[in-house]
Scaffold this motif. Structure first.
Motif, short mmCIF file in Angstrom:
data_model
loop_
_atom_site.label_atom_id
_atom_site.label_comp_id
_atom_site.label_asym_id
_atom_site.label_seq_id
_atom_site.Cartn_x
_atom_site.Cartn_y
_atom_site.Cartn_z
N GLU A 184 31.20 39.49 36.92
CA GLU A 184 31.65 40.00 35.63
C GLU A 184 30.57 39.81 34.55
O GLU A 184 30.36 40.69 33.71
CB GLU A 184 32.94 39.29 35.21
N ALA A 185 29.90 38.67 34.58
CA ALA A 185 28.85 38.42 33.58
C ALA A 185 27.69 39.39 33.76
O ALA A 185 27.09 39.86 32.78
CB ALA A 185 28.36 36.97 33.70
N PHE A 186 27.35 39.71 35.00
CA PHE A 186 26.27 40.67 35.25
C PHE A 186 26.65 42.07 34.76
O PHE A 186 25.82 42.81 34.22
CB PHE A 186 25.94 40.70 36.74
N LYS A 187 27.91 42.44 34.94
CA LYS A 187 28.37 43.75 34.44
C LYS A 187 28.23 43.83 32.92
O LYS A 187 27.81 44.85 32.37
CB LYS A 187 29.82 43.97 34.84
N ILE A 188 28.58 42.74 32.23
CA ILE A 188 28.48 42.72 30.77
C ILE A 188 27.03 42.86 30.33
O ILE A 188 26.70 43.65 29.43
CB ILE A 188 29.09 41.41 30.22
N PHE A 190 23.22 37.46 30.29
CA PHE A 190 23.95 37.01 31.48
C PHE A 190 24.31 35.53 31.38
O PHE A 190 25.45 35.13 31.68
CB PHE A 190 23.10 37.27 32.72
N ASP A 191 23.36 34.70 30.97
CA ASP A 191 23.62 33.26 30.84
C ASP A 191 24.74 32.99 29.84
O ASP A 191 25.62 32.13 30.09
CB ASP A 191 22.35 32.54 30.40
N THR A 192 24.71 33.69 28.72
CA THR A 192 25.74 33.48 27.69
C THR A 192 27.12 33.85 28.22
O THR A 192 28.09 33.10 28.07
CB THR A 192 25.41 34.30 26.44
N ALA A 193 27.21 35.02 28.85
CA ALA A 193 28.50 35.49 29.36
C ALA A 193 29.02 34.57 30.47
O ALA A 193 30.21 34.23 30.49
CB ALA A 193 28.36 36.92 29.87
N LEU A 194 28.15 34.15 31.37
CA LEU A 194 28.58 33.30 32.48
C LEU A 194 29.00 31.91 31.99
O LEU A 194 30.01 31.36 32.44
CB LEU A 194 27.46 33.18 33.51
N GLY A 195 28.21 31.34 31.08
CA GLY A 195 28.56 30.02 30.55
C GLY A 195 29.90 30.00 29.85
O GLY A 195 30.71 29.07 30.04
N ASP A 196 30.18 31.02 29.05
CA ASP A 196 31.47 31.10 28.35
C ASP A 196 32.62 31.23 29.33
O ASP A 196 33.71 30.65 29.12
CB ASP A 196 31.46 32.28 27.38
N ILE A 250 35.92 27.01 44.75
CA ILE A 250 35.33 27.10 43.42
C ILE A 250 34.19 28.11 43.41
O ILE A 250 34.08 28.95 42.52
CB ILE A 250 34.82 25.71 42.97
N VAL A 251 33.33 28.04 44.44
CA VAL A 251 32.19 28.95 44.50
C VAL A 251 32.64 30.38 44.73
O VAL A 251 32.18 31.31 44.05
CB VAL A 251 31.21 28.50 45.59
N SER A 252 33.53 30.59 45.69
CA SER A 252 33.91 31.95 46.05
C SER A 252 34.87 32.59 45.06
O SER A 252 34.72 33.77 44.71
CB SER A 252 34.55 31.95 47.45
N LYS A 253 35.84 31.83 44.56
CA LYS A 253 36.89 32.41 43.73
C LYS A 253 36.59 32.35 42.23
O LYS A 253 37.12 33.16 41.47
CB LYS A 253 38.22 31.71 44.00
N ILE A 254 35.78 31.39 41.81
CA ILE A 254 35.49 31.28 40.37
C ILE A 254 34.06 31.71 40.07
O ILE A 254 33.83 32.69 39.36
CB ILE A 254 35.71 29.83 39.88
N ILE A 255 33.10 30.98 40.61
CA ILE A 255 31.70 31.24 40.25
C ILE A 255 31.26 32.62 40.74
O ILE A 255 30.60 33.36 40.00
CB ILE A 255 30.80 30.14 40.83
N ALA A 293 25.34 40.13 43.16
CA ALA A 293 26.13 40.84 42.14
C ALA A 293 25.66 42.29 42.08
O ALA A 293 24.51 42.60 42.39
CB ALA A 293 25.98 40.18 40.78
N GLU A 294 26.57 43.16 41.67
CA GLU A 294 26.27 44.58 41.50
C GLU A 294 26.82 45.06 40.18
O GLU A 294 27.83 44.55 39.70
CB GLU A 294 26.87 45.41 42.64
N SER A 295 26.14 46.07 39.58
CA SER A 295 26.60 46.59 38.30
C SER A 295 25.98 47.95 38.05
O SER A 295 25.14 48.42 38.83
CB SER A 295 26.24 45.62 37.17
#
Length: 291
Positions: free
Chosen positions: A145-149, A170-176, A134-139, A96-98
């Motif tokens: 996006e979660a790392f950017k937040i 990061f965990d909160t944003a990714l889990g949601d 699932i891994v490439s398109k969702i996770i 990830a990058e941000s």
């Protein structure tokens, strides 16, 4: 004529045997084909779902609404496709990058432990398909996006000094974000977190300067405490001298002078004199050395 009749009868008997043999081979072939069709039909009429798996049946390209859990399930043969999903814990490493709040670039790698919600397998099949998708398109996308937040809420220095808070955001944003896709996040970890070498040196130099400043404060406090100790010692010495003066004044100084004389002999390394001359009525007075 008799000979010809025998030859003809022999030929007829041979043809009958040959036809019987051909019929036997044909019957065996037909039986084998029918048996193969029955076996093939039977194999394609059911599917086995193992523990830790869930399946989705698609009939002529349309996924059925109910997911298949572990066990044996019947299905229409030849016109169905079964997609099987692993429900156990999956682990993938995702980059990830941000940019931070102060516009510093960050790159990171996250290890994501997750599993698929068995109640949402059909929805996952219809929207995303295979586990690779699932891994490439969702996770992968939602990790970015979660790392950017999480990174945008703090400066790069805070990212370094408050890494646990960054991971928590990061965990909160990714889990949601993944929950609505039927993906349950179990744990994450930051494998690598990097930024520019120039900034790394600047942060290190600042930390060294702060440590030196803290050391200077400690030394100043230590000096202040030592000065206070000297003051206390001076006050104690003055008080002792005052008490000594009062004692000399009150008792004529005899006892104090005797004590100081004895102490002088001890500290000076001299021996106590063997011959002393005492004055009349000098009981308790300071001794005088006869030279």
């Amino acid at each position: 004529m008799l000979f010809d009749s025998r030859i003809t009868n022999s030929n007829l008997l041979g043809h009958r045997k040959l036809n019987t043999k051909h019929i036997g081979h044909f019957s065996t072939t037909i039986f084998g084909i029918l048996l193969a069709l029955v076996v093939l039909f039977g194999i394609n009429s059911f599917v086995i779902i193992n523990p830790g798996q869930a399946g989705v049946i698609s009939i002529l390209g349309k996924a059925k609404d109910a997911a298949l859990l572990e066990g044996i399930h019947l299905k229409p043969p030849f016109i169905t496709v079964t997609d099987v999903y692993d429900l156990t814990v999956q682990k993938f490493e995702i980059p990830a990058e941000s940019s931070t709040k102060d516009l510093q670039n960050l790159t990171a790698r996250f290890t994501i432990n997750f599993r698929i919600d068995p109640m949402k397998v059909v929805e996952i099949r219809r929207k995303k398909g295979s586990l690779a998708n699932i891994v490439s398109k969702i996770i992968g996308t939602q990790t970015q996006e979660a790392f950017k937040i999480a990174a945008a809420r703090r400066t790069v220095e805070e990212v370094i000094t408050k890494r646990s808070e960054l991971k928590e955001d990061f965990d909160t944003a990714l889990g949601d974000r993944l929950d609505k896709y039927g993906i349950i996040v179990l744990d994450t970890s930051v494998v690598d977190l990097t930024f520019s070498p120039e900034f790394a040196r600047a942060v290190e130099e600042k930390q060294i300067a702060e440590q030196r400043a803290q050391r200077a404060v400690y030394i100043a406090r230590e000096a202040e405490q030592e000065a206070q100790a000297e003051i206390n010692r001076a006050k104690g010495k003055a008080e002792a001298e005052r008490l000594l003066a009062e004692t000399l004044k009150a008792q004529g100084g005899q006892l104090v002078l005797q004590e100081e004389a004895i102490e002088a002999w001890k500290t000076g390394g001299a021996k106590m004199p063997n011959v002393l001359v005492m004055g009349e009525n000098s009981q308790g007075s300071i001794p005088f050395i006869f030279n």
